[in-house]
Design a protein around this motif. Structure first.
Motif, PDB file in Angstrom:
ATOM      1  N   SER A  81       0.854  -1.416   0.017  1.00 59.76           N
ATOM      2  CA  SER A  81      -0.105   0.370   0.141  1.00 59.76           C
ATOM      3  C   SER A  81       0.526   1.152   0.039  1.00 59.76           C
ATOM      4  N   MET A  82       0.498   2.039  -0.979  1.00 55.81           N
ATOM      5  CA  MET A  82       1.253   3.544  -0.468  1.00 55.81           C
ATOM      6  C   MET A  82       1.096   4.141   1.389  1.00 55.81           C
ATOM      7  N   SER A  83       1.735   4.771   1.739  1.00 59.80           N
ATOM      8  CA  SER A  83       2.173   5.508   2.851  1.00 59.80           C
ATOM      9  C   SER A  83       1.134   6.258   2.897  1.00 59.80           C
ATOM     10  N   HIS A  84       0.983   6.712   2.224  1.00 60.71           N
ATOM     11  CA  HIS A  84      -0.205   7.919   2.318  1.00 60.71           C
ATOM     12  C   HIS A  84      -1.731   7.443   1.782  1.00 60.71           C
ATOM     13  N   LEU A  85      -1.817   6.340   1.160  1.00 59.89           N
ATOM     14  CA  LEU A  85      -3.575   6.306   1.392  1.00 59.89           C
ATOM     15  C   LEU A  85      -3.574   4.932   1.471  1.00 59.89           C
ATOM     16  N   PRO A  86      -3.406   4.630   2.751  1.00 61.58           N
ATOM     17  CA  PRO A  86      -3.694   3.724   3.474  1.00 61.58           C
ATOM     18  C   PRO A  86      -4.864   2.354   2.512  1.00 61.58           C
ATOM     19  N   THR A  87      -4.451   1.276   2.444  1.00 61.47           N
ATOM     20  CA  THR A  87      -5.661   0.207   1.321  1.00 61.47           C
ATOM     21  C   THR A  87      -6.363  -0.067   1.865  1.00 61.47           C
ATOM     22  N   LEU A 107       2.579  13.269  -6.904  1.00 60.01           N
ATOM     23  CA  LEU A 107       1.650  12.320  -5.402  1.00 60.01           C
ATOM     24  C   LEU A 107       2.835  12.195  -4.891  1.00 60.01           C
ATOM     25  N   LYS A 108       2.727  12.413  -2.923  1.00 59.04           N
ATOM     26  CA  LYS A 108       2.899  12.686  -2.225  1.00 59.04           C
ATOM     27  C   LYS A 108       4.294  13.472  -2.164  1.00 59.04           C
ATOM     28  N   GLY A 109       4.224  14.904  -2.459  1.00 54.30           N
ATOM     29  CA  GLY A 109       5.307  15.446  -2.645  1.00 54.30           C
ATOM     30  C   GLY A 109       5.741  15.922  -3.853  1.00 54.30           C
ATOM     31  N   GLY A 110       5.949  14.681  -4.579  1.00 50.77           N
ATOM     32  CA  GLY A 110       6.905  15.354  -5.615  1.00 50.77           C
ATOM     33  C   GLY A 110       6.014  14.916  -7.472  1.00 50.77           C
ATOM     34  N   TRP A 111       6.675  15.862  -8.122  1.00 48.90           N
ATOM     35  CA  TRP A 111       6.000  14.574  -9.809  1.00 48.90           C
ATOM     36  C   TRP A 111       6.076  13.907  -9.957  1.00 48.90           C
ATOM     37  N   TRP A 112       5.888  12.732 -10.330  1.00 47.60           N
ATOM     38  CA  TRP A 112       6.197  11.998 -11.349  1.00 47.60           C
ATOM     39  C   TRP A 112       6.138  11.601 -12.941  1.00 47.60           C
ATOM     40  N   SER A 113       7.038  10.977 -13.401  1.00 49.88           N
ATOM     41  CA  SER A 113       6.317  10.829 -14.746  1.00 49.88           C
ATOM     42  C   SER A 113       5.278   9.494 -15.309  1.00 49.88           C
ATOM     43  N   LEU A 114       4.870   9.767 -15.947  1.00 50.49           N
ATOM     44  CA  LEU A 114       3.973   8.330 -15.654  1.00 50.49           C
ATOM     45  C   LEU A 114       4.201   7.125 -16.774  1.00 50.49           C
ATOM     46  N   PRO A 115       4.147   6.377 -15.367  1.00 50.95           N
ATOM     47  CA  PRO A 115       4.482   5.110 -16.207  1.00 50.95           C
ATOM     48  C   PRO A 115       3.972   4.442 -17.598  1.00 50.95           C
ATOM     49  N   THR A 116       5.064   3.523 -17.936  1.00 52.68           N
ATOM     50  CA  THR A 116       3.901   2.303 -18.946  1.00 52.68           C
ATOM     51  C   THR A 116       4.142   1.150 -18.614  1.00 52.68           C
ATOM     52  N   TYR A 117       3.315   0.680 -19.964  1.00 56.70           N
ATOM     53  CA  TYR A 117       2.874  -0.979 -19.694  1.00 56.70           C
ATOM     54  C   TYR A 117       4.505  -1.482 -19.829  1.00 56.70           C
ATOM     55  N   ASP A 118       5.881  -1.329 -20.370  1.00 55.20           N
ATOM     56  CA  ASP A 118       6.774  -1.732 -20.738  1.00 55.20           C
ATOM     57  C   ASP A 118       7.717  -1.510 -19.306  1.00 55.20           C
ATOM     58  N   ASN A 119       7.353   0.101 -18.447  1.00 53.02           N
ATOM     59  CA  ASN A 119       8.557   0.196 -17.158  1.00 53.02           C
ATOM     60  C   ASN A 119       8.053   0.619 -15.798  1.00 53.02           C
ATOM     61  N   LEU A 127       8.627   4.227  -6.441  1.00 53.19           N
ATOM     62  CA  LEU A 127       8.061   4.386  -5.379  1.00 53.19           C
ATOM     63  C   LEU A 127       8.363   3.353  -4.069  1.00 53.19           C
ATOM     64  N   VAL A 128       9.363   2.527  -4.428  1.00 56.11           N
ATOM     65  CA  VAL A 128       9.547   2.111  -3.093  1.00 56.11           C
ATOM     66  C   VAL A 128      10.811   2.622  -1.668  1.00 56.11           C
ATOM     67  N   SER A 129      11.791   2.676  -3.427  1.00 52.65           N
ATOM     68  CA  SER A 129      12.814   4.004  -2.663  1.00 52.65           C
ATOM     69  C   SER A 129      12.203   5.105  -2.301  1.00 52.65           C
ATOM     70  N   GLN A 130      11.147   5.768  -2.805  1.00 53.15           N
ATOM     71  CA  GLN A 130      11.554   7.354  -1.637  1.00 53.15           C
ATOM     72  C   GLN A 130      10.157   6.630  -0.778  1.00 53.15           C
ATOM     73  N   GLY A 131       9.929   5.359  -0.617  1.00 52.67           N
ATOM     74  CA  GLY A 131       9.294   5.435   0.728  1.00 52.67           C
ATOM     75  C   GLY A 131       7.542   5.934   0.731  1.00 52.67           C
ATOM     76  N   VAL A 132       7.395   5.972  -0.150  1.00 54.17           N
ATOM     77  CA  VAL A 132       5.972   6.203  -1.249  1.00 54.17           C
ATOM     78  C   VAL A 132       4.849   4.652  -0.890  1.00 54.17           C
ATOM     79  N   LEU A 133       5.521   3.441  -1.263  1.00 51.16           N
ATOM     80  CA  LEU A 133       4.970   2.505  -1.582  1.00 51.16           C
ATOM     81  C   LEU A 133       5.526   1.758  -0.218  1.00 51.16           C
ATOM     82  N   ALA A 134       4.741   0.642   0.537  1.00 47.53           N
ATOM     83  CA  ALA A 134       5.670  -0.309   1.276  1.00 47.53           C
ATOM     84  C   ALA A 134       4.441  -1.386   1.347  1.00 47.53           C
ATOM     85  N   ALA A 135       5.256  -2.813   2.070  1.00 49.98           N
ATOM     86  CA  ALA A 135       4.145  -3.357   2.956  1.00 49.98           C
ATOM     87  C   ALA A 135       4.597  -3.880   3.682  1.00 49.98           C
ATOM     88  N   ASP A 136       3.804  -4.178   4.633  1.00 53.12           N
ATOM     89  CA  ASP A 136       4.085  -5.349   6.239  1.00 53.12           C
ATOM     90  C   ASP A 136       4.599  -6.873   5.877  1.00 53.12           C
TER      91      ASP A 136
END
Length: 241
Positions: A81-87, A107-119, A127-136
């Motif tokens: 889940s995203m830390s600022h948007l709990p599932t 998203l959460k204090g910064g601009w993010w380039s739109l992802p694509t199907y391939d990247n 997202l993970v490295s910036q602490g936006v996405l995490a898991a228990d």
């Protein structure tokens, strides 16, 4: 055909599935199948880009399909889940991200380039490295087959907090999706009941109608087409959830 859908698996432990689709004028509604995973969805219609985070869906429901629209989605792994948007706060709902452009979104204090199907994997890694996405880690360990060193009550509480659903709820949703996928491939209802541990035909029927919105007969390959289903693929985690 009114809705073309393509999807692929991912080697990232943070991603369950990556998908893309396109709608046409031939369809205006679809059956949105229940899902236990949250996802990031991006869609574009008439040059306008929209981004939203969708939570798990606890039951099947009919949903409108905007015409002449392209969609792209990243289905996150169970327990992510995203830390600022709990599932747990997004079950049967979604949050649309207001600040978007044709190339990026806020998203959460910064601009993010739109992802694509391939990247998608590189985007999620950021997202993970910036602490936006995490898991228990406790939930991830249990899903991986580890025995928890906490009480069942604590585990259930952590599981609901991480996924928005109980372990039994995840199991029922994922098993119904598995059953529907097998039926679409041509498996008989009897084989599905035996393989997935349903009690009997009525049990399977109730599960499919609640979580998939279709009967076993309507899911068979030879059945006349209904409204299209949302992304449907086999999930294997239901047995351990």
């Amino acid at each position: 055909m009114g809705l073309l859908v393509e999807s692929r698996a991912s080697e990232s432990r943070w991603i369950e599935r990556v998908w893309r689709s396109r709608s046409f004028a031939a369809v205006s509604m679809m059956m949105s199948v229940a899902t236990s995973r949250p996802e990031l969805v991006i869609w574009q219609q008439h040059g306008r880009v929209n981004v939203a985070v969708r939570g798990p869906e606890s039951k099947a429901s009919r949903a409108p399909v905007p015409v002449d629209t392209t969609f792209f989605g990243i289905v996150f792994a169970l327990g992510t889940s995203m830390s600022h948007l709990p599932t747990s706060r997004l079950v049967d709902s979604s949050v649309e991200i207001p600040d978007t452009t044709s190339a990026s979104f806020w998203l959460k204090g910064g601009w993010w380039s739109l992802p694509t199907y391939d990247n998608a994997e590189a985007f999620v890694a950021r997202l993970v490295s910036q602490g936006v996405l995490a898991a228990d880690p406790l939930v991830v360990g249990v899903l991986g087959g580890n025995s928890p060193k906490v009480s069942e009550r604590t585990l259930q509480r952590r599981f609901v907090a991480a996924t928005g659903l109980t372990r039994g709820g995840v199991r029922q949703i994922d098993r119904a999706r598995q059953a529907a996928a097998l039926l679409q491939e041509g498996s008989s209802a009897h084989d599905v009941i035996d393989r997935l541990g349903y009690f009997d035909q009525p049990h399977l029927t109730r599960s499919l109608k609640r979580y998939v919105g279709r009967s076993a007969t309507r899911l068979r390959p030879a059945a006349e087409p209904d409204e299209p289903l949302s992304l449907l693929y086999k999930t294997e985690t239901w047995a351990s959830a």
